[in-house]
Design an enzyme around this catalytic site. Sequence first.
Site, PDB file in Angstrom:
ATOM      1  N   TRP A 152       0.799  -1.226   0.000  1.00 26.15           N
ATOM      2  CA  TRP A 152       0.000   0.000   0.000  1.00 26.15           C
ATOM      3  C   TRP A 152       0.833   1.278   0.000  1.00 26.15           C
ATOM      4  CZ3 TRP A 152       2.275   2.002   4.173  1.00 26.15           C
ATOM      5  CH2 TRP A 152       2.830   1.088   5.080  1.00 26.15           C
ATOM      6  N   ASN A 153       2.163   1.163   0.197  1.00 18.43           N
ATOM      7  CA  ASN A 153       2.927   2.384   0.509  1.00 18.43           C
ATOM      8  C   ASN A 153       3.085   3.340  -0.680  1.00 18.43           C
ATOM      9  OD1 ASN A 153       4.638   0.468  -0.643  1.00 18.43           O
ATOM     10  ND2 ASN A 153       6.444   1.263   0.387  1.00 18.43           N
ATOM     11  N   LYS A 176      -3.817  -7.977  -7.504  1.00 14.96           N
ATOM     12  CA  LYS A 176      -4.513  -7.675  -6.251  1.00 14.96           C
ATOM     13  C   LYS A 176      -3.742  -6.551  -5.575  1.00 14.96           C
ATOM     14  CE  LYS A 176      -4.130  -9.136  -2.134  1.00 14.96           C
ATOM     15  NZ  LYS A 176      -4.150  -7.742  -1.606  1.00 14.96           N
ATOM     16  N   GLU A 179      -5.865  -3.762  -0.220  1.00 12.29           N
ATOM     17  CA  GLU A 179      -7.245  -3.393   0.140  1.00 12.29           C
ATOM     18  C   GLU A 179      -7.263  -2.062   0.894  1.00 12.29           C
ATOM     19  OE1 GLU A 179      -5.975  -6.425   0.456  1.00 12.29           O
ATOM     20  OE2 GLU A 179      -7.147  -7.278  -1.181  1.00 12.29           O
ATOM     21  N   GLY A 229       6.177  -6.585  -1.186  1.00 15.11           N
ATOM     22  CA  GLY A 229       5.709  -6.609   0.195  1.00 15.11           C
ATOM     23  C   GLY A 229       6.793  -7.124   1.121  1.00 15.11           C
ATOM     24  N   GLU A 251       9.964  -8.309  -4.707  1.00 15.54           N
ATOM     25  CA  GLU A 251      10.427  -6.987  -4.252  1.00 15.54           C
ATOM     26  C   GLU A 251      10.087  -6.889  -2.774  1.00 15.54           C
ATOM     27  OE1 GLU A 251      12.103  -4.861  -5.947  1.00 15.54           O
ATOM     28  OE2 GLU A 251      11.720  -5.338  -8.045  1.00 15.54           O
ATOM     29  N   LEU A 252      11.042  -7.213  -1.916  1.00 17.60           N
ATOM     30  CA  LEU A 252      10.726  -7.371  -0.494  1.00 17.60           C
ATOM     31  C   LEU A 252      11.316  -6.241   0.359  1.00 17.60           C
ATOM     32  CD1 LEU A 252      11.226 -11.244  -0.453  1.00 17.60           C
ATOM     33  CD2 LEU A 252       9.196  -9.927  -1.077  1.00 17.60           C
ATOM     34  N   CYS A 285      10.372   1.127   1.108  1.00 18.19           N
ATOM     35  CA  CYS A 285      11.250  -0.043   1.245  1.00 18.19           C
ATOM     36  C   CYS A 285      12.720   0.357   1.131  1.00 18.19           C
ATOM     37  CB  CYS A 285      10.889  -1.096   0.228  1.00 18.19           C
ATOM     38  SG  CYS A 285      10.852  -0.460  -1.436  1.00 18.19           S
TER      39      CYS A 285
HETATM   40  P1  NAD Z   1       2.851  -7.382   3.628  1.00 19.19           P
HETATM   41  O1  NAD Z   1       3.772  -8.341   2.984  1.00 19.19           O
HETATM   42  O2  NAD Z   1       2.139  -7.815   4.851  1.00 19.19           O
HETATM   43  O3  NAD Z   1       1.746  -6.910   2.592  1.00 19.19           O
HETATM   44  C1  NAD Z   1       2.090  -6.421   1.321  1.00 19.19           C
HETATM   45  C2  NAD Z   1       0.927  -6.607   0.385  1.00 19.19           C
HETATM   46  O4  NAD Z   1       0.725  -7.968   0.202  1.00 19.19           O
HETATM   47  C3  NAD Z   1      -0.392  -6.046   0.914  1.00 19.19           C
HETATM   48  O5  NAD Z   1      -1.151  -5.527  -0.136  1.00 19.19           O
HETATM   49  C4  NAD Z   1      -1.086  -7.222   1.495  1.00 19.19           C
HETATM   50  O6  NAD Z   1      -2.479  -7.126   1.391  1.00 19.19           O
HETATM   51  C5  NAD Z   1      -0.585  -8.322   0.607  1.00 19.19           C
HETATM   52  N1  NAD Z   1      -0.519  -9.605   1.259  1.00 19.19           N
HETATM   53  C6  NAD Z   1      -0.355  -9.893   2.564  1.00 19.19           C
HETATM   54  N2  NAD Z   1      -0.398 -11.227   2.758  1.00 19.19           N
HETATM   55  C7  NAD Z   1      -0.585 -11.768   1.524  1.00 19.19           C
HETATM   56  C8  NAD Z   1      -0.730 -13.091   1.052  1.00 19.19           C
HETATM   57  N3  NAD Z   1      -0.671 -14.162   1.867  1.00 19.19           N
HETATM   58  N4  NAD Z   1      -0.929 -13.265  -0.257  1.00 19.19           N
HETATM   59  C9  NAD Z   1      -0.988 -12.219  -1.109  1.00 19.19           C
HETATM   60  N5  NAD Z   1      -0.869 -10.958  -0.729  1.00 19.19           N
HETATM   61  C10 NAD Z   1      -0.666 -10.740   0.588  1.00 19.19           C
HETATM   62  O7  NAD Z   1       3.702  -6.092   3.869  1.00 19.19           O
HETATM   63  P2  NAD Z   1       3.283  -4.704   4.496  1.00 19.19           P
HETATM   64  O8  NAD Z   1       3.839  -4.645   5.858  1.00 19.19           O
HETATM   65  O9  NAD Z   1       1.862  -4.363   4.300  1.00 19.19           O
HETATM   66  O10 NAD Z   1       4.106  -3.781   3.496  1.00 19.19           O
HETATM   67  C11 NAD Z   1       5.324  -3.329   3.781  1.00 19.19           C
HETATM   68  C12 NAD Z   1       6.435  -4.254   3.305  1.00 19.19           C
HETATM   69  O11 NAD Z   1       6.544  -4.193   1.902  1.00 19.19           O
HETATM   70  C13 NAD Z   1       7.768  -3.798   3.825  1.00 19.19           C
HETATM   71  O12 NAD Z   1       8.540  -4.902   4.224  1.00 19.19           O
HETATM   72  C14 NAD Z   1       8.397  -3.114   2.624  1.00 19.19           C
HETATM   73  O13 NAD Z   1       9.782  -3.016   2.650  1.00 19.19           O
HETATM   74  C15 NAD Z   1       7.896  -3.946   1.525  1.00 19.19           C
HETATM   75  N6  NAD Z   1       7.982  -3.213   0.253  1.00 19.19           N
HETATM   76  C16 NAD Z   1       8.939  -3.565  -0.642  1.00 19.19           C
HETATM   77  C17 NAD Z   1       9.079  -2.857  -1.833  1.00 19.19           C
HETATM   78  C18 NAD Z   1      10.132  -3.219  -2.850  1.00 19.19           C
HETATM   79  O14 NAD Z   1      10.000  -2.805  -3.980  1.00 19.19           O
HETATM   80  N7  NAD Z   1      11.165  -3.952  -2.514  1.00 19.19           N
HETATM   81  C19 NAD Z   1       8.231  -1.779  -2.095  1.00 19.19           C
HETATM   82  C20 NAD Z   1       7.267  -1.442  -1.154  1.00 19.19           C
HETATM   83  C21 NAD Z   1       7.146  -2.183   0.018  1.00 19.19           C
END
Ligand code: NAD
Length: 479
Positions: A152-153, A176, A179, A229, A251-252, A285
């Site tokens: 979402w960021n 997806k 949300e 994420g 992309e974590l 991130c």
């Molecule tokens: P998260 O992994 O919990 O969620 C990220 C996204 O994935 C959300 O939209 C969420 O709804 C979805 N998600 C969660 N569980 C899922 C599943 N089982 N299956 C499919 N989708 C699922 O992370 P968060 O805490 O909401 O977001 C922040 C994280 O994302 C941080 O660790 C950040 O560094 C990372 N991030 C990485 C990048 C990159 O490009 N490397 C960019 C932005 C954010």
Amino acid sequence: MSYDEPLELLIGGEFRAGSEGASEPVIDPATDEVLAHVPHASTADLDAALEASRRGFEVWRATPALERQKVMERAARLLEEDKERIARNLTLEMGKPVGEARLELGFAIDVLRWYGEEGKRAYGRTVPARAPGMRQEVRKEPVGPALAFVAWNFPAVNVMRKVAGALGAGCSLVIKPSEETPATAVAIARALQEAGLPEGVLNVVFGVPAEVSSHLIASPIPKKISFTGSVEVGKHLQRLAADTLKRCTMELGGHAPVMVFADTDVEKVAKMTAAGKFRNGGQVCVSPTRFLVEDAAYDRFTQAFAEAAKGVQVGHGLEDGTVMGPLIGRRRIEVMEGFVEDATAAGAQLLAGGERIGNQGAFFAPTVLGEVPREARVMNEEPFGPVAPVARMASLDDMLEEANRLPFGLAAYAFTSDRKTAGALREGVEAGMLALNSLLVSTPETPFGGINDSGYGSEGGIEGLEAFQRTRFLTDTDL
Ligand code: NAD
């Protein structure tokens, strides 16, 4: 306030509600108000999206790249015309200042244009053959229907990097988005449909993330997953992908070290990195996050950095003068409080902020912690928020050891005027992206991605197109 983007799924070219009527509220993180309800896709809706992406792929892969580019360019223009409205919605759902929302949208539009153009250059190659009369062709083709899940960021850029890469390469997509920030994604989808994207090429679904992803990934239709994420969810999705051998781009998370050497303009770097750190509330991130400062510069740096943090104006993203909005939700306040408590208990000094602001919305003060010991949680876990730990370092070797100590490897930054130090950092820092004397790691035309636990594969640049391609080898001769 509420937004003016009707929230719907996009399946097979049709914007509609979920077939079972389920939904969840979308909350303005600045006011705790419900902005709208985002529909959830039922299992039948997900199956319809998969089937639509299968059909959409056949149409889109057969569409000449030149025609694909025209659709993408038309969508870019529509998004530009509608920028003010979309940026306002983005701010309402995510919290960032509207000026930043505009910039983010501008970047996303650039990404769309770049991939429209680059899709025309999906060149293969001819390899000289060993046998006379034989032709040998290496062909780059779209990999197939793809799946994407995004955080979402950056509600516009995270979505667009995947959408544009897939469409530029000739792939269809089921995405997806988060949300928590659905309106921006829906606006992007509407612009593409209005621009003439054939039905089923782009499908947008929402729901319970773990349920949606396990259902979609189990299908043999998609051939590729692109995820943005956390490390934890990325690993989980990769495990699910193994059963159908889908290739992944991951992309974590990260925890970017910022190495500040005494030979640089320390005050200037403190101001610049404070602006970088608190941008988007630190919810980036590649946020500059672990400040490793050479002993001789430590006092000057922390003083200027803490002063800059105290000067950051926090407020609603639509208010004039706001530099930092709220965090994405109240759940993140507790996480920030936990980091501060843990670090101060371990001996860190609180130099700025450290607490929630007000009792409405998810506002947290820009926070600076000094003399933070290595064991403190904030030196080990990604804060993903406005908490900046600063640690004192004795030498280049110490810096390198500390920078490389964590399993992450996304972005890293360093500030020095010494060429030898810069050379040692270029060779020695374990990060997918390293910026020396700047904070620039992301443009549409350059690869963006991590190594080690921060994932693999790139978005941006030709690498972001390759992520949606497969390679085949064709030979041809006369009998
Ligand atoms: P998260 O992994 O919990 O969620 C990220 C996204 O994935 C959300 O939209 C969420 O709804 C979805 N998600 C969660 N569980 C899922 C599943 N089982 N299956 C499919 N989708 C699922 O992370 P968060 O805490 O909401 O977001 C922040 C994280 O994302 C941080 O660790 C950040 O560094 C990372 N991030 C990485 C990048 C990159 O490009 N490397 C960019 C932005 C954010």
